[in-house]
Design a protein around this motif. Structure first.
Motif, PDB file in Angstrom:
ATOM      1  N   SER A   1       0.960  -1.100  -0.066  1.00 40.66           N
ATOM      2  CA  SER A   1      -0.019   0.124  -0.006  1.00 40.66           C
ATOM      3  C   SER A   1       0.829   1.179  -0.005  1.00 40.66           C
ATOM      4  O   SER A   1       2.130   1.063   0.417  1.00 40.66           O
ATOM      5  CB  SER A   1      -0.869   0.143   1.299  1.00 40.66           C
ATOM      6  OG  SER A   1      -1.691  -1.333   1.396  1.00 40.66           O
TER       7      SER A   1
ATOM      8  N   TYR B   1       0.827   5.480   1.032  1.00 41.69           N
ATOM      9  CA  TYR B   1       0.443   6.456   1.636  1.00 41.69           C
ATOM     10  C   TYR B   1       1.036   7.675   1.374  1.00 41.69           C
ATOM     11  O   TYR B   1       2.319   7.885   1.222  1.00 41.69           O
ATOM     12  CB  TYR B   1       0.435   6.118   3.091  1.00 41.69           C
ATOM     13  CG  TYR B   1      -0.459   5.144   3.601  1.00 41.69           C
ATOM     14  CD1 TYR B   1      -0.191   3.824   3.495  1.00 41.69           C
ATOM     15  CD2 TYR B   1      -1.708   5.546   4.036  1.00 41.69           C
ATOM     16  CE1 TYR B   1      -1.296   2.916   3.832  1.00 41.69           C
ATOM     17  CE2 TYR B   1      -2.878   4.490   4.568  1.00 41.69           C
ATOM     18  CZ  TYR B   1      -2.459   3.141   4.068  1.00 41.69           C
ATOM     19  OH  TYR B   1      -3.176   2.067   4.678  1.00 41.69           O
TER      20      TYR B   1
ATOM     21  N   GLN C   1       1.986  11.586   3.184  1.00 41.25           N
ATOM     22  CA  GLN C   1       1.834  12.144   4.468  1.00 41.25           C
ATOM     23  C   GLN C   1       2.187  13.679   4.288  1.00 41.25           C
ATOM     24  O   GLN C   1       3.551  13.729   4.234  1.00 41.25           O
ATOM     25  CB  GLN C   1       2.443  11.613   5.564  1.00 41.25           C
ATOM     26  CG  GLN C   1       2.782  12.046   7.027  1.00 41.25           C
ATOM     27  CD  GLN C   1       3.205  11.428   7.985  1.00 41.25           C
ATOM     28  OE1 GLN C   1       4.247  10.544   7.756  1.00 41.25           O
ATOM     29  NE2 GLN C   1       2.942  11.411   9.325  1.00 41.25           N
TER      30      GLN C   1
ATOM     31  N   GLY D   1      -1.760  13.398   9.156  1.00 33.18           N
ATOM     32  CA  GLY D   1      -1.561  11.739   9.213  1.00 33.18           C
ATOM     33  C   GLY D   1      -1.502  11.342   7.830  1.00 33.18           C
ATOM     34  O   GLY D   1      -1.862  12.156   6.828  1.00 33.18           O
ATOM     35  N   PRO D   2      -1.005  10.041   7.608  1.00 29.88           N
ATOM     36  CA  PRO D   2      -0.800   9.328   6.211  1.00 29.88           C
ATOM     37  C   PRO D   2      -2.282   9.303   5.414  1.00 29.88           C
ATOM     38  O   PRO D   2      -3.483   9.207   6.047  1.00 29.88           O
ATOM     39  CB  PRO D   2      -0.205   8.144   6.621  1.00 29.88           C
ATOM     40  CG  PRO D   2       0.400   8.117   7.823  1.00 29.88           C
ATOM     41  CD  PRO D   2      -0.508   9.448   8.557  1.00 29.88           C
TER      42      PRO D   2
ATOM     43  N   PHE E   1      -4.457   7.303   2.424  1.00 35.80           N
ATOM     44  CA  PHE E   1      -4.042   6.052   1.421  1.00 35.80           C
ATOM     45  C   PHE E   1      -4.303   6.509   0.334  1.00 35.80           C
ATOM     46  O   PHE E   1      -5.275   7.271  -0.275  1.00 35.80           O
ATOM     47  CB  PHE E   1      -5.264   5.226   1.877  1.00 35.80           C
ATOM     48  CG  PHE E   1      -5.590   4.077   1.143  1.00 35.80           C
ATOM     49  CD1 PHE E   1      -6.362   3.939   0.128  1.00 35.80           C
ATOM     50  CD2 PHE E   1      -4.586   3.055   1.296  1.00 35.80           C
ATOM     51  CE1 PHE E   1      -6.449   2.660  -0.565  1.00 35.80           C
ATOM     52  CE2 PHE E   1      -4.702   1.868   0.663  1.00 35.80           C
ATOM     53  CZ  PHE E   1      -5.766   1.689  -0.586  1.00 35.80           C
TER      54      PHE E   1
ATOM     55  N   GLN F   1      -3.607   0.443  -2.885  1.00 38.71           N
ATOM     56  CA  GLN F   1      -3.107  -0.802  -2.689  1.00 38.71           C
ATOM     57  C   GLN F   1      -2.954  -1.610  -3.686  1.00 38.71           C
ATOM     58  O   GLN F   1      -3.697  -1.988  -4.716  1.00 38.71           O
ATOM     59  CB  GLN F   1      -3.959  -1.586  -1.494  1.00 38.71           C
ATOM     60  CG  GLN F   1      -3.722  -2.749  -1.056  1.00 38.71           C
ATOM     61  CD  GLN F   1      -4.869  -3.595  -0.547  1.00 38.71           C
ATOM     62  OE1 GLN F   1      -5.598  -4.531  -1.175  1.00 38.71           O
ATOM     63  NE2 GLN F   1      -5.070  -3.313   0.569  1.00 38.71           N
TER      64      GLN F   1
ATOM     65  N   GLN G   1      -7.454  -1.183  -4.383  1.00 40.05           N
ATOM     66  CA  GLN G   1      -8.375  -0.244  -3.613  1.00 40.05           C
ATOM     67  C   GLN G   1      -7.615   0.945  -3.833  1.00 40.05           C
ATOM     68  O   GLN G   1      -6.436   0.925  -3.939  1.00 40.05           O
ATOM     69  CB  GLN G   1      -8.330  -0.478  -1.966  1.00 40.05           C
ATOM     70  CG  GLN G   1      -9.149  -1.803  -1.764  1.00 40.05           C
ATOM     71  CD  GLN G   1      -9.523  -1.629  -0.121  1.00 40.05           C
ATOM     72  OE1 GLN G   1     -10.304  -1.012   0.319  1.00 40.05           O
ATOM     73  NE2 GLN G   1      -8.564  -2.311   0.527  1.00 40.05           N
ATOM     74  N   ARG G   2      -8.390   2.234  -4.085  1.00 36.77           N
ATOM     75  CA  ARG G   2      -7.620   3.343  -4.343  1.00 36.77           C
ATOM     76  C   ARG G   2      -8.621   4.572  -3.287  1.00 36.77           C
ATOM     77  O   ARG G   2      -9.533   4.293  -3.154  1.00 36.77           O
ATOM     78  CB  ARG G   2      -7.870   3.666  -5.629  1.00 36.77           C
ATOM     79  CG  ARG G   2      -7.111   5.136  -6.100  1.00 36.77           C
ATOM     80  CD  ARG G   2      -7.344   5.317  -7.672  1.00 36.77           C
ATOM     81  NE  ARG G   2      -6.566   6.331  -7.976  1.00 36.77           N
ATOM     82  CZ  ARG G   2      -5.403   6.317  -8.573  1.00 36.77           C
ATOM     83  NH1 ARG G   2      -4.909   5.324  -8.676  1.00 36.77           N
ATOM     84  NH2 ARG G   2      -5.004   7.483  -9.077  1.00 36.77           N
ATOM     85  N   GLY G   3      -7.823   5.489  -2.902  1.00 33.67           N
ATOM     86  CA  GLY G   3      -8.130   6.580  -2.092  1.00 33.67           C
ATOM     87  C   GLY G   3      -8.599   7.556  -3.094  1.00 33.67           C
ATOM     88  O   GLY G   3      -8.749   7.493  -4.416  1.00 33.67           O
TER      89      GLY G   3
ATOM     90  N   LEU H   1       4.762   7.146   1.953  1.00 37.20           N
ATOM     91  CA  LEU H   1       5.058   5.651   2.716  1.00 37.20           C
ATOM     92  C   LEU H   1       4.764   4.680   2.061  1.00 37.20           C
ATOM     93  O   LEU H   1       3.492   4.593   1.426  1.00 37.20           O
ATOM     94  CB  LEU H   1       4.461   6.161   3.985  1.00 37.20           C
ATOM     95  CG  LEU H   1       5.098   7.146   5.011  1.00 37.20           C
ATOM     96  CD1 LEU H   1       3.892   7.445   6.272  1.00 37.20           C
ATOM     97  CD2 LEU H   1       6.454   6.840   5.449  1.00 37.20           C
TER      98      LEU H   1
ATOM     99  N   LEU I   1       0.093  -3.354   9.046  1.00 36.49           N
ATOM    100  CA  LEU I   1       0.901  -2.692   7.847  1.00 36.49           C
ATOM    101  C   LEU I   1       2.411  -2.677   8.544  1.00 36.49           C
ATOM    102  O   LEU I   1       2.657  -2.220   9.653  1.00 36.49           O
ATOM    103  CB  LEU I   1       0.366  -1.469   7.547  1.00 36.49           C
ATOM    104  CG  LEU I   1      -0.932  -1.338   6.655  1.00 36.49           C
ATOM    105  CD1 LEU I   1      -1.293  -0.271   6.173  1.00 36.49           C
ATOM    106  CD2 LEU I   1      -0.378  -2.538   5.422  1.00 36.49           C
TER     107      LEU I   1
END
Lengths: 113, 113
Positions: free
Chosen positions: B33, B35, B37, B42-43, B45, B48, B56-58, B90, B102
């Motif tokens: 995955s 990320y 940041q 915070g990180p 997403f 993945q 999966q996608r953010g 990340l 993770l």
């Protein structure tokens, strides 16, 4: 959709004092909950996780957290902190056991001598 | 046992350029995955990869793309860089049996000028 709120951006505490870092989440479904720690110039390291079962979860370095479903909280605690605990702490939620984590904005724990 | 390794650790690009970041997962891990940041946050997403496919996608634009190779390593590509793409990227890998845990690399810090 899930979301995570970390109410304190910074928590200063003296060495050997207890500490609590607060985390509240929002979700319409059951979730998995995590606390990660990030030391300066490093990646994230898992402190502890709640997937199911006992609501009191013990992690590494003496940290523990309690899952409270009615209050949608997952606060992190340590009875006595050390200088070396100074770091950024992130609470995260996942809808399932997949790896799509939703992170809070982080809480900087500053331990003073 | 090497953990998650990322390269490069730091890089500087100018607006409009393209960048490729690389990640080798922890031994035995098959899911990667990514990320983003941003400073003080915070990180978030990005996506993945599992079995060489995006699973999966953010909420990131199509300028962000990736790839996973047969040896489970992965690349993150960002096209048409914007100033707002400056961040720590990340990479994280996970165990074949989804436990939600993770393992993160130390990240690639991208600065866009």
């Amino acid at each position: 959709a899930q979301s995570v709120t970390q109410l304190d951006s910074q928590v200063p505490v003296f060495e050997e004092a207890p500490v609590e870092l607060r985390c509240n989440y929002s979700s319409s479904v059951s979730v998995y909950l995590f606390w990660y720690v990030q030391y300066p110039n490093q990646g994230l390291q898992l402190l502890l996780k709640y997937l199911s079962g006992s609501t009191l979860v013990k992690g590494i370095n003496g940290f523990e957290a309690e899952f409270n479903k009615s209050q949608t909280s997952f606060h992190l605690r340590k009875p006595s902190v050390h200088i070396s605990d100074t770091a950024e702490y992130f609470c995260a939620v996942s809808r399932d056991s997949s790896y799509k984590l939703i992170f809070g904005s982080g809480t900087r724990l500053l331990v003073r001598p | 046992d090497a953990g998650v390794t990322q390269s490069p650790t730091h890089l500087i690009k100018t607006r409009g350029q393209q960048v490729t970041l690389r990640c080798s997962p922890k031994s035995g891990h098959d899911t990667v995955s990514w990320y983003q940041q941003a400073l003080g946050q915070g990180p978030q997403f990005i996506f993945q990869y599992y079995e060489e496919e995006e699973r999966q996608r953010g909420n990131f634009p199509d300028r962000f793309s990736g790839h996973q190779f047969p040896n489970y390593s992965s690349e993150l590509n960002v096209n048409a860089l914007l100033l707002g793409d400056s961040a720590l990227y990340l990479c994280a890998s996970g165990l074949p049996l989804n436990t939600g845990e993770l393992f993160f690399g130390e990240g690639s810090r991208l600065t866009v000028l």
